[in-house]
Design a protein around this motif. Structure first.
Motif, PDB file in Angstrom:
ATOM      1  N   GLU A 158       0.997  -1.070  -0.131  1.00  0.00           N
ATOM      2  CA  GLU A 158      -0.090  -0.116  -0.270  1.00  0.00           C
ATOM      3  C   GLU A 158       1.056   1.147  -0.006  1.00  0.00           C
ATOM      4  O   GLU A 158       1.850   1.416   0.750  1.00  0.00           O
ATOM      5  N   ARG A 217       1.540  11.306   1.977  1.00  0.00           N
ATOM      6  CA  ARG A 217       1.009  12.400   2.982  1.00  0.00           C
ATOM      7  C   ARG A 217       1.549  13.789   2.713  1.00  0.00           C
ATOM      8  O   ARG A 217       2.633  13.923   2.409  1.00  0.00           O
ATOM      9  N   SER A 250      -2.359   7.207  11.301  1.00  0.00           N
ATOM     10  CA  SER A 250      -1.318   6.479  11.879  1.00  0.00           C
ATOM     11  C   SER A 250      -0.165   7.264  11.825  1.00  0.00           C
ATOM     12  O   SER A 250       0.632   6.732  12.732  1.00  0.00           O
ATOM     13  N   ASP A 299      -3.709  13.047   2.783  1.00  0.00           N
ATOM     14  CA  ASP A 299      -3.188  11.922   2.329  1.00  0.00           C
ATOM     15  C   ASP A 299      -4.037  10.920   1.642  1.00  0.00           C
ATOM     16  O   ASP A 299      -5.243  11.312   1.266  1.00  0.00           O
ATOM     17  N   LYS A 337      -3.984   6.603  -0.397  1.00  0.00           N
ATOM     18  CA  LYS A 337      -3.412   5.464  -0.533  1.00  0.00           C
ATOM     19  C   LYS A 337      -3.493   4.940  -1.766  1.00  0.00           C
ATOM     20  O   LYS A 337      -4.579   4.953  -2.359  1.00  0.00           O
ATOM     21  N   SER A 390     -10.245   5.857   0.347  1.00  0.00           N
ATOM     22  CA  SER A 390      -8.619   5.761   0.493  1.00  0.00           C
ATOM     23  C   SER A 390      -7.667   7.156   0.451  1.00  0.00           C
ATOM     24  O   SER A 390      -6.473   7.167   0.113  1.00  0.00           O
ATOM     25  N   CYS A 391      -8.717   8.164   0.828  1.00  0.00           N
ATOM     26  CA  CYS A 391      -7.863   9.507   1.003  1.00  0.00           C
ATOM     27  C   CYS A 391      -8.426  10.039   2.243  1.00  0.00           C
ATOM     28  O   CYS A 391      -9.423   9.841   2.682  1.00  0.00           O
ATOM     29  N   ARG A 392      -7.502  10.933   2.708  1.00  0.00           N
ATOM     30  CA  ARG A 392      -7.956  11.991   3.857  1.00  0.00           C
ATOM     31  C   ARG A 392      -8.350  13.429   2.992  1.00  0.00           C
ATOM     32  O   ARG A 392      -7.358  13.874   2.466  1.00  0.00           O
ATOM     33  N   ARG A 449     -14.930   6.100  10.295  1.00  0.00           N
ATOM     34  CA  ARG A 449     -13.985   5.510  11.212  1.00  0.00           C
ATOM     35  C   ARG A 449     -14.229   6.203  12.731  1.00  0.00           C
ATOM     36  O   ARG A 449     -14.097   5.615  13.909  1.00  0.00           O
TER      37      ARG A 449
HETATM   38  N1  UDP Z   1      -5.434   3.652   3.891  1.00  0.00           N
HETATM   39  C1  UDP Z   1      -6.353   3.075   2.979  1.00  0.00           C
HETATM   40  N2  UDP Z   1      -6.214   1.559   3.323  1.00  0.00           N
HETATM   41  C2  UDP Z   1      -5.542   1.350   4.203  1.00  0.00           C
HETATM   42  C3  UDP Z   1      -4.747   1.995   5.328  1.00  0.00           C
HETATM   43  C4  UDP Z   1      -4.921   3.260   4.911  1.00  0.00           C
HETATM   44  O1  UDP Z   1      -6.778   3.551   2.204  1.00  0.00           O
HETATM   45  O2  UDP Z   1      -5.328  -0.193   4.452  1.00  0.00           O
HETATM   46  C5  UDP Z   1      -5.422   5.249   3.346  1.00  0.00           C
HETATM   47  C6  UDP Z   1      -6.310   5.998   4.538  1.00  0.00           C
HETATM   48  O3  UDP Z   1      -7.518   6.417   4.220  1.00  0.00           O
HETATM   49  C7  UDP Z   1      -5.488   7.329   4.597  1.00  0.00           C
HETATM   50  C8  UDP Z   1      -4.124   7.051   4.270  1.00  0.00           C
HETATM   51  O4  UDP Z   1      -4.063   5.575   3.555  1.00  0.00           O
HETATM   52  O5  UDP Z   1      -6.068   8.244   3.513  1.00  0.00           O
HETATM   53  C9  UDP Z   1      -3.130   6.942   5.383  1.00  0.00           C
HETATM   54  O6  UDP Z   1      -3.721   6.243   6.318  1.00  0.00           O
HETATM   55  P1  UDP Z   1      -2.969   6.025   7.709  1.00  0.00           P
HETATM   56  O7  UDP Z   1      -1.873   5.154   7.610  1.00  0.00           O
HETATM   57  O8  UDP Z   1      -2.924   7.297   8.559  1.00  0.00           O
HETATM   58  O9  UDP Z   1      -3.869   4.835   8.488  1.00  0.00           O
HETATM   59  P2  UDP Z   1      -5.320   4.625   9.293  1.00  0.00           P
HETATM   60  O10 UDP Z   1      -4.938   5.580  10.403  1.00  0.00           O
HETATM   61  O11 UDP Z   1      -6.226   5.657   8.334  1.00  0.00           O
HETATM   62  O12 UDP Z   1      -5.587   3.468   9.254  1.00  0.00           O
END
Ligand code: UDP
Length: 253
Positions: free
Chosen positions: A90, A94, A100, A175, A177, A201-203, A219
């Motif tokens: 993945e 960011r 995370s 951010d 993915k 898959s975006c923020r 979430r």
């Molecule tokens: N993300 C995703 N699928 C995953 C993990 C993350 O689409 O399995 C996207 C998430 O929506 C965010 C970005 O990747 O836009 C970064 O996610 P982060 O690592 O902060 O993890 P989270 O706290 O969202 O699980």
């Protein structure tokens, strides 16, 4: 229509064999999951919105020469895509600290980054998709050095494109993915953007108010997810054919 062969069912999508060799039909479900599927719900209209939004982003990328798997949208919930071999990573880009990264580094959500940060997570639900470095990727043979150069370049181009598109409609791309696939063309292999690009898959934060317009609404129980996605679709001018939102928006600006 004859029943198609199901190839794979994931958390938010189902893949079916496509009508031509090398193609796949990608069906968007209404299911929403978070925290490695510990939190689950069905959100009416989410699949329709994500199908449209992913079409919008992927076809825009295709048009500016960033190769993606997207071929054409077939109907409200399905699109035809190129079949590819998904690299088990993945790729997260960011622009602003959140999620995370905020947790891991003890930083405040919303802190802007001075340059985009690209991270790689190993795709393995059982392990909770752990963060990995390029050293792990090389040592375990998940991708070659040439692949990694191409992946970084694709990720940054997608970031520039999406940031600009979002900025134009008053949304900050915090951010996102992406997943990358390998396609073979004769003796050559090429990397393309695959899977989906959607508010799942975006923020996405409203620039003025900071209001969240992405999966964090689900979430973190911040309101109606379909309303948030409908707002993104409305601003981008991406709507179902009848030009009506798939759900009645109730967001207050
Ligand atoms: N993300 C995703 N699928 C995953 C993990 C993350 O689409 O399995 C996207 C998430 O929506 C965010 C970005 O990747 O836009 C970064 O996610 P982060 O690592 O902060 O993890 P989270 O706290 O969202 O699980």
């Amino acid at each position: 229509m004859a029943r198609r062969k199901k190839i794979y069912e994931g958390k938010a999508k189902v893949l079916y064999e496509g009508p031509r060799p090398g193609t796949i039909v990608q069906y968007f479900k209404d299911d929403a999951t978070a925290y490695n599927a510990e939190k689950k719900d069905v959100i009416d209209g989410k699949g329709v919105l994500n199908n449209r939004l992913s079409e919008f982003f992927m076809s825009g990328l295709n048009q500016i020469g960033v190769p993606t798997h997207f071929i054409e949208r077939l109907n409200m919930r399905e699109q035809l895509v190129r079949s590819c071999e998904i690299i088990p990573l993945e790729v997260v880009v960011r622009n602003v600290v959140a999620g995370s990264m905020a947790k891991r580094l003890g930083m405040e959500e919303g802190t802007p980054l001075t340059r985009p940060v690209v991270e790689y997570y190993y795709k393995d639900d059982a392990l909770g998709d752990p963060l990995v470095t390029e050293e792990h990727i090389a040592a375990f043979g998940w991708a070659s050095q040439q692949d990694m150069d191409d992946i970084l370049s694709l990720a940054l181009r997608v970031n520039d494109f999406l940031s600009g598109v979002m900025m134009a409609v008053g949304i900050r791309l915090v951010d996102f993915k992406i997943e990358i696939g390998r396609v073979f063309e004769g003796d050559f292999q090429r990397l393309i953007v695959a899977d989906e690009i959607s508010p799942d898959s975006c923020r996405l934060w409203d620039i003025e108010t900071g209001q969240k317009l992405d999966k964090d609404v689900f979430r973190r129980d911040l309101g109606n997810l379909a309303d948030a996605y409908t707002e993104v679709a409305r601003r981008l001018g991406v709507m179902p054919k009848n030009n009506q939102p798939v759900t009645k928006p109730t967001l207050i600006n």
